[in-house]
Each structure stands twice: as C-alpha cells, then as structure tokens.
Design a protein around this motif. Sequence first.
Motif, PDB file in Angstrom:
ATOM      1  N   TRP A  12       3.158  18.949 -15.883  1.00 48.13           N
ATOM      2  CA  TRP A  12       2.778  18.743 -17.453  1.00 48.13           C
ATOM      3  C   TRP A  12       1.727  19.930 -18.059  1.00 48.13           C
ATOM      4  N   LEU A  13       0.614  20.078 -16.930  1.00 48.97           N
ATOM      5  CA  LEU A  13      -0.352  21.002 -17.605  1.00 48.97           C
ATOM      6  C   LEU A  13      -0.079  22.463 -17.117  1.00 48.97           C
ATOM      7  N   ARG A  14       0.790  22.959 -16.511  1.00 51.76           N
ATOM      8  CA  ARG A  14       1.159  24.467 -15.991  1.00 51.76           C
ATOM      9  C   ARG A  14       1.506  25.186 -17.517  1.00 51.76           C
ATOM     10  N   PRO A  15       1.106  26.347 -17.174  1.00 48.88           N
ATOM     11  CA  PRO A  15       1.498  27.372 -18.533  1.00 48.88           C
ATOM     12  C   PRO A  15       2.824  27.733 -18.504  1.00 48.88           C
ATOM     13  N   GLU A  16       3.413  28.186 -19.737  1.00 46.44           N
ATOM     14  CA  GLU A  16       4.511  28.645 -19.957  1.00 46.44           C
ATOM     15  C   GLU A  16       4.471  29.974 -19.366  1.00 46.44           C
ATOM     16  N   PRO A  17       5.717  30.491 -18.460  1.00 48.82           N
ATOM     17  CA  PRO A  17       5.941  31.782 -17.976  1.00 48.82           C
ATOM     18  C   PRO A  17       6.103  33.087 -18.948  1.00 48.82           C
ATOM     19  N   VAL A  18       5.521  34.106 -18.697  1.00 48.58           N
ATOM     20  CA  VAL A  18       5.493  35.215 -19.742  1.00 48.58           C
ATOM     21  C   VAL A  18       6.859  35.916 -19.393  1.00 48.58           C
ATOM     22  N   GLU A  19       7.624  36.379 -20.390  1.00 47.22           N
ATOM     23  CA  GLU A  19       8.877  36.990 -20.255  1.00 47.22           C
ATOM     24  C   GLU A  19       8.773  38.584 -20.257  1.00 47.22           C
ATOM     25  N   VAL A  20       8.869  39.208 -19.094  1.00 48.59           N
ATOM     26  CA  VAL A  20       8.857  40.639 -18.983  1.00 48.59           C
ATOM     27  C   VAL A  20      10.253  41.244 -19.114  1.00 48.59           C
ATOM     28  N   GLU A  21      10.386  42.395 -19.777  1.00 47.51           N
ATOM     29  CA  GLU A  21      11.713  43.104 -19.956  1.00 47.51           C
ATOM     30  C   GLU A  21      11.942  43.778 -18.600  1.00 47.51           C
ATOM     31  N   ARG A  22      13.100  43.587 -17.971  1.00 52.27           N
ATOM     32  CA  ARG A  22      13.256  44.549 -16.793  1.00 52.27           C
ATOM     33  C   ARG A  22      13.573  46.043 -17.006  1.00 52.27           C
ATOM     34  N   VAL A  23      13.095  46.737 -16.387  1.00 58.18           N
ATOM     35  CA  VAL A  23      13.245  48.224 -16.348  1.00 58.18           C
ATOM     36  C   VAL A  23      14.044  48.635 -15.182  1.00 58.18           C
ATOM     37  N   TYR A  55       0.827  -1.140  -0.087  1.00 61.46           N
ATOM     38  CA  TYR A  55       0.024   0.033   0.215  1.00 61.46           C
ATOM     39  C   TYR A  55       0.716   1.360   0.075  1.00 61.46           C
ATOM     40  N   SER A  56       1.853   1.076   0.526  1.00 63.44           N
ATOM     41  CA  SER A  56       2.750   2.317   0.639  1.00 63.44           C
ATOM     42  C   SER A  56       3.465   2.759  -0.764  1.00 63.44           C
ATOM     43  N   LEU A  57       3.812   1.728  -1.272  1.00 62.10           N
ATOM     44  CA  LEU A  57       4.559   2.102  -2.688  1.00 62.10           C
ATOM     45  C   LEU A  57       3.600   2.163  -3.506  1.00 62.10           C
ATOM     46  N   LEU A  58       2.219   1.885  -3.679  1.00 54.63           N
ATOM     47  CA  LEU A  58       1.190   2.157  -4.293  1.00 54.63           C
ATOM     48  C   LEU A  58       0.883   3.838  -4.206  1.00 54.63           C
ATOM     49  N   PHE A  59       0.787   3.992  -2.956  1.00 59.31           N
ATOM     50  CA  PHE A  59       0.612   5.400  -2.692  1.00 59.31           C
ATOM     51  C   PHE A  59       1.592   6.374  -3.205  1.00 59.31           C
ATOM     52  N   LEU A  60       2.808   5.883  -2.803  1.00 55.22           N
ATOM     53  CA  LEU A  60       3.907   6.922  -3.347  1.00 55.22           C
ATOM     54  C   LEU A  60       4.093   6.941  -5.008  1.00 55.22           C
ATOM     55  N   LEU A  61       3.816   5.833  -5.651  1.00 55.98           N
ATOM     56  CA  LEU A  61       3.510   6.054  -6.952  1.00 55.98           C
ATOM     57  C   LEU A  61       2.285   6.832  -7.413  1.00 55.98           C
ATOM     58  N   GLY A  62       1.306   6.873  -6.829  1.00 60.01           N
ATOM     59  CA  GLY A  62       0.130   7.729  -7.446  1.00 60.01           C
ATOM     60  C   GLY A  62       0.639   9.304  -7.179  1.00 60.01           C
ATOM     61  N   GLY A  63       1.261   9.437  -6.069  1.00 62.79           N
ATOM     62  CA  GLY A  63       1.687  11.052  -5.641  1.00 62.79           C
ATOM     63  C   GLY A  63       2.688  11.379  -6.775  1.00 62.79           C
ATOM     64  N   THR A  64       3.582  10.793  -7.382  1.00 59.73           N
ATOM     65  CA  THR A  64       4.493  10.720  -8.346  1.00 59.73           C
ATOM     66  C   THR A  64       3.769  11.260  -9.241  1.00 59.73           C
ATOM     67  N   LEU A  65       2.733  10.381  -9.813  1.00 59.79           N
ATOM     68  CA  LEU A  65       2.289  10.496 -11.118  1.00 59.79           C
ATOM     69  C   LEU A  65       1.216  11.686 -11.386  1.00 59.79           C
ATOM     70  N   ILE A  66       0.578  12.068 -10.016  1.00 62.08           N
ATOM     71  CA  ILE A  66      -0.109  13.305 -10.094  1.00 62.08           C
ATOM     72  C   ILE A  66       0.728  14.559 -10.143  1.00 62.08           C
ATOM     73  N   ALA A  67       1.931  14.378  -9.436  1.00 60.12           N
ATOM     74  CA  ALA A  67       2.750  15.905  -9.550  1.00 60.12           C
ATOM     75  C   ALA A  67       3.241  16.022 -10.911  1.00 60.12           C
TER      76      ALA A  67
END
Length: 431
Positions: A24-35, A7-19
């Motif tokens: 993979w779903l996060r958006p790409e950061p927008v580059e802003v010119e430094r002033v 059960y412990s291994l399955l729980f660790l594997l599931g958390g890794t897959l979710i992370a």
Amino acid sequence: MSRQLLYSLLFLLGGTLIAAFLIWLRPEPVEVERVQSVPLVNVVPLKEASGAIPVLGSGTVQARDEVRVAAEVSGRLTYVNPRFREGGVIAKGATLIRIDQSDYVNQVRVAQADVAAQGVAVLEAEEEVAIAGEELSRFAERERMAKALGAQGSQILPPKAMEEFAAQIKAGPTEAEGDAVSNRLATREPQLESAMAQRERAEANLADAKLRLGRTEVRAPFGGLVREETAAVGQLVQPGESLGSLVSTGAYEVRVSLTADEAALIPGLLSPSSGRVAATVTYTYGGKTYRWPAFVDRANAILDAATRNIEVYVRVPSPRTGGRAVDAGEQGKAPPLLLGAFVNMAITGASLDSYAEVPADAVRPGNEIWVAREGALHIIPVRVIQRSDEVAYIVSPDLAGGGGVITSSLTAPIEGMPLRVATAGAGEASE
C-alpha cells in the motif's frame, strides 16, 4: 487448539498484514516512452559520373631491350670500362671492353701489303695486254701484206691501185684472219683477269682484317644499366664468350594480366591500328607515391594457359626522368623507376554514360550496395565494371538517386529500415 498452532497462525497473519502495508505504501511507477534503436552508419557520397573509366592492374617492371655483351674475337683484355660493373650506368657508344690489338694490327698491315703487291701485278698485266695487242696487230698486218703481195705477183701496180691496196690493209683482218687473232691467251687478257681477281681477294682480306681489328673494341649499343658482368683486365676471352649484360634505360615494360571483361573495356586493344591507349604507372618509394606516363604497347592475342587471362604490355617511355609526385605539394625530384618493382597502373578504358566510384569494401556479397537516402536504407543491385583492392567502379539504373554509400556493417539489413548517418555525404545531414 494447541498453543503451538495458535502461534503459527498469529505469525502468518502478521506477515500478511505487513506485506499488505508495504504494498500500500509503494510509489506509483513512472511511465517512460520507449525509444526505438536506430543503427548509426558511416557513408561516403554516391556520385554519378560519366566518361572514360580506368582499367586497373598491377605488374612487375621489366626491361624492354637487353643484350648480352660478348667478345667477337679472341685475345686478352687490356681495358674494361670502370662503369661496366653490376648496377653501373653506361652511356650510348661508350667503350665497354678492349682486346689486345697487336695481332690484328699486324694482320691489317700484311693485308695492306698484299693489296699493294696485287695492284702492281694488275698494272704489269695491263701493260702486257697492251704490248700483246700491238704485237698481234703488227703480225696481222704483215700477214695481210704478204698474202696481198702474193696474189698480185711481181707486177707493178699503178699509183691508184697502190692506194686501194694500202687502204685494204688498214681496214683490218678478214674473217679468217680474225679467227686466228681471236686466241685470248695470245692477248694476255686471261692473265689480266686473274691478276684483278687476286687483287680483289687481297682487298677482301684487308677488309676482314680491319673488321677483326674493329671488333677488338666492344661499345654499348644503347645507354643503359649493367645487369651483370664478368670481365677483368688480363682475362683471356674467346669469340662468343659472354662478359655481361646491358639493359636499355630508354624504355621499360610492365606486363599486366587482365580478364577478358577487363580487356574488353580498353578500346581497340587487340587491333594493331587502333593507336596508342594512354596509361599511368604508379609506384611508392620512400613513403611517397610517384606516377609515370605510359601507353599500351601491345596485347598478346593468346590466352595464358594457366589463368585464361590476356597479357597486356604497357611501355614506360621515360622511366628514369619522367616520374612525378602524385601529391602536387610534394617537393623534390622523382626517383628513377626501378627494374623489378611491383607497380600499379591505370589504363584509359572505354567511355560510359553513367558509373560511380565506390570503396571496394562497400560492394556487398551478391554485387549490391547499401545506400542511405532520406534516413532509410536502400539495397541496390549493381554491376561491377572494374575492381581493385581499394575502389570499385559500378553501374546501376538507381545511381541517379544519389545518397550515401554505407561503409559500415549492419547485422540484419532490411529495405527501408531507418538509419542515422554519422558522416555527412550526398545530402545526408549528421545527427
């Protein structure tokens, strides 16, 4: 493998897959010119000027002429001028006090009578001198005739000899006879001289009596203000007793203490033949600032022992009527300059080919100013010629470049660092 470990291994594997899925779903950061942060500063125009630079100072208004009012003769006061009160204004020649004149009038009458009596004595002495002279002449003539007749004996002289004898008698006494007649007491001339001396003494006593009578009335030697007074009708006064003091309003003085460097800016200050140096005295009264024309009267050539400064005396020739409002738009009559007022002044100094007037706070430690030129900071070393609480007069070879003098504070000023100007000045545009 136990069930708990599975059960412990399955729980660790599931958390890794979710992370991994969330990453993979996060958006790409927008580059802003430094002033880069550019400081915003306030400036005032830096303008190069030339000509006479004013020497600024301050001091207290004091009286130029002040006298003590005192009695010259003794007596009881019969009159005190109503304006002879502390703070009162007295005109020149006005009667301040009057002492009872009865005794002094009587002294004048007695002296006049004595002069008249001595005048009669002189006339009598002159008449006695004339009578004595005639008697002595007749006596001398008889003496000469007797001697002449005794020398001729009893003989009868011819007519021509008689004429010569008469002419000899009329010619005057001989040398020996002159010695006999030279007795001055017999001529009454010493008595005449004594009578004339008595008359002169009587005339001198009359002059003294009139002088004492005139001193029963004390007049103001000049127009001015009454600083203090202690006179009252009925008061018994003695010669020399002080009854008050009078301050002349014809001119006031302001004593200003200048350093040697400041005094050196005034041309011919220590030269008595240099002529008048113009100055201006300003005073704030009732929220309005007024100015009075003045000039440098003199300078003390002895340094003040405490400050090591030079004391300069500025004269205000018309302190009560010469005031004008600094603001040309102000209406109303200027007040009189008050004695004891603390005033500011500007003395016309030497002419300089190039200088600048900047706010006093704009001069940084180390005698340097910050100037904004073409959007960049320039640190300029200067020499301070004259400084007051509000303005400073400076000279520097870099003044011709213009720009704006920075009045704001900067945390870390660096030569050439970019700036933004908040107030347009000296060619700098607002941003």
